[in-house]
Design a protein around this motif. Structure first.
Motif, short mmCIF file in Angstrom:
data_model
loop_
_atom_site.label_atom_id
_atom_site.label_comp_id
_atom_site.label_asym_id
_atom_site.label_seq_id
_atom_site.Cartn_x
_atom_site.Cartn_y
_atom_site.Cartn_z
N PHE A 110 -8.06 -25.33 -29.89
CA PHE A 110 -7.93 -26.46 -31.13
C PHE A 110 -6.42 -26.42 -31.27
CE2 PHE A 110 -7.35 -28.50 -34.95
CZ PHE A 110 -7.90 -29.28 -35.00
N CYS A 111 -5.63 -25.18 -31.46
CA CYS A 111 -4.27 -25.21 -31.85
C CYS A 111 -3.52 -25.76 -30.70
CB CYS A 111 -3.88 -23.68 -32.16
SG CYS A 111 -4.67 -23.01 -33.70
N LYS A 112 -3.66 -25.49 -29.54
CA LYS A 112 -3.16 -26.15 -28.32
C LYS A 112 -3.29 -27.60 -28.19
CE LYS A 112 -3.68 -21.93 -25.35
NZ LYS A 112 -4.27 -21.48 -24.17
N ALA A 113 -4.33 -28.12 -28.56
CA ALA A 113 -4.58 -29.65 -28.66
C ALA A 113 -3.79 -30.15 -29.62
CB ALA A 113 -6.07 -29.88 -28.77
N GLN A 121 -7.88 -35.45 -37.29
CA GLN A 121 -9.37 -35.93 -37.15
C GLN A 121 -9.51 -36.53 -36.16
OE1 GLN A 121 -11.96 -35.02 -39.78
NE2 GLN A 121 -12.81 -35.70 -38.13
N TRP A 122 -8.46 -37.57 -35.93
CA TRP A 122 -8.96 -38.54 -34.74
C TRP A 122 -8.55 -37.88 -33.40
CZ3 TRP A 122 -11.10 -43.06 -34.19
CH2 TRP A 122 -11.52 -43.61 -35.57
N MET A 123 -7.74 -36.77 -33.41
CA MET A 123 -7.76 -35.99 -32.13
C MET A 123 -9.10 -35.54 -31.88
SD MET A 123 -5.61 -32.38 -31.55
CE MET A 123 -6.88 -31.44 -31.94
N VAL A 151 -1.91 -47.26 -30.99
CA VAL A 151 -2.67 -46.48 -31.78
C VAL A 151 -2.17 -45.30 -32.13
CG1 VAL A 151 -4.99 -44.90 -31.47
CG2 VAL A 151 -5.02 -47.29 -30.82
N GLY A 152 -1.38 -44.60 -30.96
CA GLY A 152 -0.78 -43.39 -31.42
C GLY A 152 0.45 -43.74 -32.32
N GLU A 153 1.29 -44.77 -32.21
CA GLU A 153 2.44 -45.14 -32.91
C GLU A 153 1.84 -45.20 -34.43
OE1 GLU A 153 5.21 -49.19 -33.58
OE2 GLU A 153 4.75 -48.24 -31.41
N ASN A 165 2.07 -42.90 -28.02
CA ASN A 165 0.98 -43.78 -27.65
C ASN A 165 0.07 -43.05 -26.58
OD1 ASN A 165 1.00 -45.89 -29.51
ND2 ASN A 165 2.75 -46.81 -28.11
N ASP A 166 0.66 -42.09 -26.01
CA ASP A 166 -0.20 -41.37 -24.94
C ASP A 166 -0.62 -39.99 -25.53
OD1 ASP A 166 2.36 -39.85 -24.97
OD2 ASP A 166 2.52 -40.02 -22.74
N TRP A 167 -0.82 -39.73 -26.84
CA TRP A 167 -0.88 -38.63 -27.23
C TRP A 167 -2.26 -37.88 -26.71
CZ3 TRP A 167 -4.47 -37.95 -31.91
CH2 TRP A 167 -5.04 -38.94 -32.26
N MET A 168 -3.24 -38.85 -26.81
CA MET A 168 -4.75 -38.37 -26.42
C MET A 168 -4.43 -37.74 -24.85
SD MET A 168 -6.83 -37.73 -28.61
CE MET A 168 -7.64 -37.20 -27.42
N VAL A 169 -3.73 -38.44 -23.91
CA VAL A 169 -3.59 -38.00 -22.64
C VAL A 169 -3.02 -36.57 -22.57
CG1 VAL A 169 -2.16 -38.48 -20.53
CG2 VAL A 169 -3.06 -40.26 -21.59
N ASN A 170 -2.00 -36.40 -23.49
CA ASN A 170 -1.50 -34.89 -23.70
C ASN A 170 -2.60 -34.03 -24.14
OD1 ASN A 170 1.03 -35.82 -23.03
ND2 ASN A 170 1.37 -36.27 -25.16
N VAL A 171 -3.39 -34.27 -24.83
CA VAL A 171 -4.56 -33.49 -25.34
C VAL A 171 -5.42 -33.23 -24.26
CG1 VAL A 171 -6.68 -33.23 -27.00
CG2 VAL A 171 -4.47 -34.18 -27.65
N ILE A 172 -5.86 -34.32 -23.80
CA ILE A 172 -6.89 -33.76 -22.51
C ILE A 172 -6.17 -33.02 -21.53
CG2 ILE A 172 -8.16 -34.89 -20.52
CD1 ILE A 172 -8.22 -37.54 -22.79
#
Length: 338
Positions: free
Chosen positions: A61-64, A240-242, A281-283, A289-296
């Motif tokens: 979770f911390c890494k994400a 939360q949205w992550m 969304v990210g902004e 904006n590609d924040w969830m790409v980085n998380v995945i």
């Protein structure tokens, strides 16, 4: 416009800007590093090996979070904390996030000044017994001696449950898990009580896994969640949205292996908005904006995150249960990304 109104408007602009900058999200971005408190001794949850490599559910979770906020999961300072240290470290600002198997309760959220994220692990309080005991349900523990963490929510729930059922028991209170499990495996008590995943970890580490059974009975629900201090609504929104995003990625079939391909080829507007190739969304959250790409890329979707640390792809093999999507018999769901 009157002088008084001009002065009031100026004061509002100044205080508003200060309040915005005071959000911990801004501090983390300016610092370029996220500080996260966790365990270092529990494989599957939080573990630091002799090579200096961290792993586990709470660690991931911390890494994400670092990937979401800073675009890089390595921009992370992990701080090992004992049970008594965890809340003081959060309160003092030593850590930005506490990701250490914390149970969300109303008193912790409303009177202690914390915001919980998720919850990202739905479990409950169960029991482990020796297979030779013949115990098959909690009802068989009337009159038993039970090892429990002293001063914990489990201790209160245990007393409440046995009182309600008209059953008796003798508690053996421990200062921590490292004391409690040796007492149980050493025969000091007939049963031990905690959340099933943590009992499964200790059972595996004992070298006597085949000799102990985790009962099906759950006497209380336990919503576990990472924690931040109140007063940083923008950081809370990102985290939360992550969490929701990891669930959404599983719903959409987006994985570590295919996320780059999905970015390049997706035509579904929902998927494009989620991956940041369309919309802002990210902004709007204060990240890229590609924040969830980085998380995945860092930890995968929620299914990958769970299975790698606790589930079918780990030595623990803990069933997802409530932590599965509704289509798979669980309750894990995310709001929409419109």
């Amino acid at each position: 416009m009157s002088f008084r109104l001009i002065a009031a408007s100026a004061l509002l602009a100044i205080t508003g800007a200060t309040a915005s900058h005071a959000d911990l999200l801004d501090d983390i971005k300016e610092r370029g590093e996220l500080s996260c408190g966790t365990l270092n001794y529990l494989p599957g949850v939080g573990y630091l090996n002799d090579k200096g490599e961290w792993s586990g559910y709470d660690v991931d979770f911390c890494k994400a979070a670092a990937a979401a906020i800073l675009g890089d999961a390595s921009k992370l300072k992990l701080v090992s904390l004992t049970g008594p240290q965890k809340f003081p470290a959060l309160d003092s600002g030593e850590i930005d996030i506490l990701s250490r198997s914390v149970t969300q309760t109303i008193s912790r959220e409303t009177t202690l000044g914390y915001d919980f994220i998720g919850p990202n692990h739905l479990t409950g309080q169960g029991f482990m017994v020796s297979k030779d005991s013949g115990v098959t349900s909690v009802d068989d523990l009337d009159g038993a001696t039970i090892c429990v963490l002293g001063g914990s929510a489990q201790e209160r729930y245990l007393a409440d449950y046995f009182s309600f059922k008209g059953m008796s028991f003798t508690p053996v209170a421990a200062d921590g898990s490292d004391q409690m499990y040796p007492m149980y495996f050493g025969g000091r008590c007939d049963a031990v009580t905690q959340e099933p995943p943590y009992m499964a970890i200790r059972r595996l580490r004992s070298g006597e896994a085949e000799d102990h059974v985790i009962l099906d009975d759950i006497i209380s629900k336990s919503y576990e969640a990472p924690v931040i201090r109140e007063g940083s609504p923008r950081l809370r929104e990102v985290l939360q949205w992550m969490h929701y995003g990891m669930i959404t990625a599983e719903e959409l079939g987006i994985t570590q292996d295919n996320v780059d391909e999905m970015v390049a080829t997706a035509t579904d507007p929902n998927v494009k908005r989620f991956l940041g190739t369309e919309g802002t969304v990210g902004e709007g959250l204060g990240v890229s904006n590609d924040w969830m790409v980085n998380v995945i890329k860092a930890v995968g979707n929620f299914g990958e995150f769970y299975d790698r640390n606790l589930g079918k792809d780990s030595p623990l093999g803990v069933e997802r249960g409530l932590n599965a999507l509704p289509r798979d018999g669980g309750v894990l769901i995310s709001p929409g990304w419109q």
